[in-house]
Design a protein around this motif. Structure first.
Motif, short mmCIF file in Angstrom:
data_model
loop_
_atom_site.label_atom_id
_atom_site.label_comp_id
_atom_site.label_asym_id
_atom_site.label_seq_id
_atom_site.Cartn_x
_atom_site.Cartn_y
_atom_site.Cartn_z
N CYS A 65 31.73 4.10 69.79
CA CYS A 65 32.87 4.34 70.32
C CYS A 65 33.53 5.56 70.39
O CYS A 65 34.51 6.08 71.29
N THR A 66 33.24 6.67 69.24
CA THR A 66 34.05 7.73 69.31
C THR A 66 33.22 8.65 70.38
O THR A 66 32.20 8.78 70.66
N PRO A 70 38.54 5.06 77.67
CA PRO A 70 39.23 4.04 76.75
C PRO A 70 38.62 2.65 76.47
O PRO A 70 37.86 2.57 77.85
N TRP A 71 38.69 1.82 75.60
CA TRP A 71 38.05 0.67 75.34
C TRP A 71 38.73 -0.45 75.79
O TRP A 71 39.93 -0.51 75.42
N PHE A 100 35.83 -3.40 65.59
CA PHE A 100 36.60 -2.38 66.54
C PHE A 100 38.25 -2.42 66.10
O PHE A 100 39.03 -1.39 65.98
N ASN A 101 38.73 -3.67 66.18
CA ASN A 101 40.39 -3.53 65.88
C ASN A 101 40.54 -3.16 64.70
O ASN A 101 41.71 -2.48 64.71
N SER A 102 39.80 -3.32 63.84
CA SER A 102 40.15 -2.89 62.45
C SER A 102 40.18 -1.13 62.26
O SER A 102 41.04 -0.52 61.91
N VAL A 103 38.91 -0.79 62.86
CA VAL A 103 38.83 0.89 63.07
C VAL A 103 40.10 1.37 63.80
O VAL A 103 40.49 2.28 63.20
N ILE A 104 40.39 0.66 64.86
CA ILE A 104 41.55 1.11 65.70
C ILE A 104 42.93 1.24 65.02
O ILE A 104 43.75 2.07 64.76
N CYS A 140 37.95 7.86 66.33
CA CYS A 140 37.59 6.32 67.00
C CYS A 140 38.70 5.90 67.73
O CYS A 140 38.69 5.78 69.10
N SER A 141 39.83 5.87 66.92
CA SER A 141 41.25 5.29 67.23
C SER A 141 41.88 6.01 68.57
O SER A 141 42.57 5.53 69.44
N SER A 142 41.57 7.39 68.41
CA SER A 142 42.14 8.10 69.58
C SER A 142 41.53 8.10 70.83
O SER A 142 42.29 8.34 71.94
#
Length: 160
Positions: A65-66, A70-71, A100-104, A140-142
């Motif tokens: 994802c990084t 946008p996802w 993914f939710n956790s990383v974000i 990743c979140s960005s």
């Protein structure tokens, strides 16, 4: 440790060495699943096996994802299916969406990340490693600053 687990150790290590690529990390996940749980990756998993799979899932999310986005869940599912080289089972996709939710979420809040990192890696995690890991989560979140999980959108709360 079974003979199968001992044999899988070096394969897992080699798959998780540089260069880290989505398909290699996905293969490491499959190897860990097969070795630790006979391919099921569900049920009453031993704590170490669950922890191993969570770390690999987070790593896979970070790698895939990084730098992209946008996802949304559909794009995430396509990217993960590509990394695994196959359509994903619902349970695995659900676990990857949770990762993914956790990383974000953790990439948006350092204090929350620090609490989770201690839980995942222990109180003695090297501060420089924690900083590097947080930077990866932020990166990743960005990629999806407006992303909100389906649970948050619906107003549901986590149970447990």
């Amino acid at each position: 440790q079974s003979a199968q687990e001992a044999k899988a150790g070096p394969e897992l290590v080699s798959l998780l060495e540089e260069p880290l690529e989505g398909p290699r990390i996905a293969k490491a996940y499959d190897v860990a699943c097969k070795t630790l749980f006979g391919g099921q990756c569900q049920g009453s998993d031993p704590a170490l096996g669950k922890h191993t799979l969570r770390v690999i899932r987070d790593l896979l999310v970070l790698k895939v994802c990084t730098g992209h986005g946008p996802w949304d869940n559909a794009k995430l599912e396509n990217a993960m299916a590509h990394a695994f080289g196959r359509p994903l089972e619902d349970k695995l996709m659900s676990q990857l969406v949770l990762a993914f939710n956790s990383v974000i979420r953790l990439g948006k809040e350092r204090a929350e990340f620090d609490r989770a990192a201690i839980q995942m890696y222990g109180e003695n995690i090297d501060p420089a490693l924690a900083d590097d890991l947080f930077a990866a989560y932020v990166g990743c979140s960005s990629t999806s600053p407006e992303y909100v999980s389906k649970t948050k959108k619906s107003g549901k709360t986590k149970s447990g």
